[in-house]
Motif scaffolding. Sequence first.
Motif, PDB file in Angstrom:
ATOM      1  N   PHE A   1       5.297  29.601 -14.684  1.00  0.00           N
ATOM      2  CA  PHE A   1       4.199  30.251 -14.079  1.00  0.00           C
ATOM      3  C   PHE A   1       3.884  31.363 -15.138  1.00  0.00           C
ATOM      4  O   PHE A   1       4.834  32.039 -15.799  1.00  0.00           O
ATOM      5  N   ALA A   2       2.544  31.574 -15.317  1.00  0.00           N
ATOM      6  CA  ALA A   2       2.104  32.886 -16.002  1.00  0.00           C
ATOM      7  C   ALA A   2       1.699  33.892 -14.986  1.00  0.00           C
ATOM      8  O   ALA A   2       0.866  33.467 -14.016  1.00  0.00           O
TER       9      ALA A   2
ATOM     10  N   PRO B   1       2.801  22.837 -16.343  1.00  0.00           N
ATOM     11  CA  PRO B   1       3.906  21.805 -16.353  1.00  0.00           C
ATOM     12  C   PRO B   1       5.161  22.208 -16.781  1.00  0.00           C
ATOM     13  O   PRO B   1       6.227  21.797 -16.272  1.00  0.00           O
ATOM     14  N   ASP B   2       5.200  23.047 -17.685  1.00  0.00           N
ATOM     15  CA  ASP B   2       6.302  23.774 -18.281  1.00  0.00           C
ATOM     16  C   ASP B   2       6.207  24.983 -19.356  1.00  0.00           C
ATOM     17  O   ASP B   2       5.155  25.111 -19.254  1.00  0.00           O
ATOM     18  N   VAL B   3       7.491  25.192 -19.439  1.00  0.00           N
ATOM     19  CA  VAL B   3       7.253  26.842 -20.238  1.00  0.00           C
ATOM     20  C   VAL B   3       6.490  26.469 -21.353  1.00  0.00           C
ATOM     21  O   VAL B   3       5.828  27.438 -22.041  1.00  0.00           O
ATOM     22  N   GLU B   4       6.561  25.463 -22.157  1.00  0.00           N
ATOM     23  CA  GLU B   4       6.047  25.171 -23.708  1.00  0.00           C
ATOM     24  C   GLU B   4       4.722  25.394 -23.725  1.00  0.00           C
ATOM     25  O   GLU B   4       3.970  25.866 -24.368  1.00  0.00           O
TER      26      GLU B   4
ATOM     27  N   GLY C   1       9.799  28.099 -13.446  1.00  0.00           N
ATOM     28  CA  GLY C   1       9.746  27.912 -11.999  1.00  0.00           C
ATOM     29  C   GLY C   1      11.383  27.191 -11.727  1.00  0.00           C
ATOM     30  O   GLY C   1      12.098  26.899 -12.555  1.00  0.00           O
ATOM     31  N   VAL C   2      11.365  26.736 -10.693  1.00  0.00           N
ATOM     32  CA  VAL C   2      12.558  25.919 -10.052  1.00  0.00           C
ATOM     33  C   VAL C   2      12.123  24.443  -9.582  1.00  0.00           C
ATOM     34  O   VAL C   2      10.870  24.306  -9.163  1.00  0.00           O
TER      35      VAL C   2
ATOM     36  N   TYR D   1      15.940  22.732  -5.745  1.00  0.00           N
ATOM     37  CA  TYR D   1      16.554  24.120  -6.216  1.00  0.00           C
ATOM     38  C   TYR D   1      17.286  24.387  -4.816  1.00  0.00           C
ATOM     39  O   TYR D   1      16.600  24.484  -3.624  1.00  0.00           O
ATOM     40  N   ASP D   2      18.442  24.752  -4.742  1.00  0.00           N
ATOM     41  CA  ASP D   2      19.129  25.423  -3.631  1.00  0.00           C
ATOM     42  C   ASP D   2      19.826  26.694  -4.094  1.00  0.00           C
ATOM     43  O   ASP D   2      20.828  26.636  -5.093  1.00  0.00           O
TER      44      ASP D   2
END
Length: 116
Positions: free
Chosen positions: A4-5, A60-63, A94-95, A99-100
């Motif tokens: 996320f930005a 979709p992803d950090v890249e 993000g997770v 994610y737990d």
Amino acid sequence: MPAFALAHLRTPQINEDVLEYIEKIQSTLDPYQGRFRVHGAEVEVLEGDWPGTVVIVEFPDVERARAWYRSPAYQEILPLRTRHIEGSTLIVQGVGPDYDPRGTAARLREAAAAAG
């Protein structure tokens, strides 16, 4: 994993430059599959102080989030906003859907115990 930005726009104001920025931003996001999740919504502050508003864009992803921010197309329109609105921008991973937070707590406990 999604990324996320986030932009905390502390002094939002509307003028011709900002309107042009808003009109052009989606075309800079499209090649990176960026999509708005929150855009200029009224903020309900539950704790602390939060002047202004927030914008959240999902990738979709950090890249791809990083590539969008650094892209010539986005860098070209960025001054239309930054000349008029004070704020901070960040990218965060993000997770996943499974994610737990209990797993995170367990890893933090282990790290704390190992440290001493």
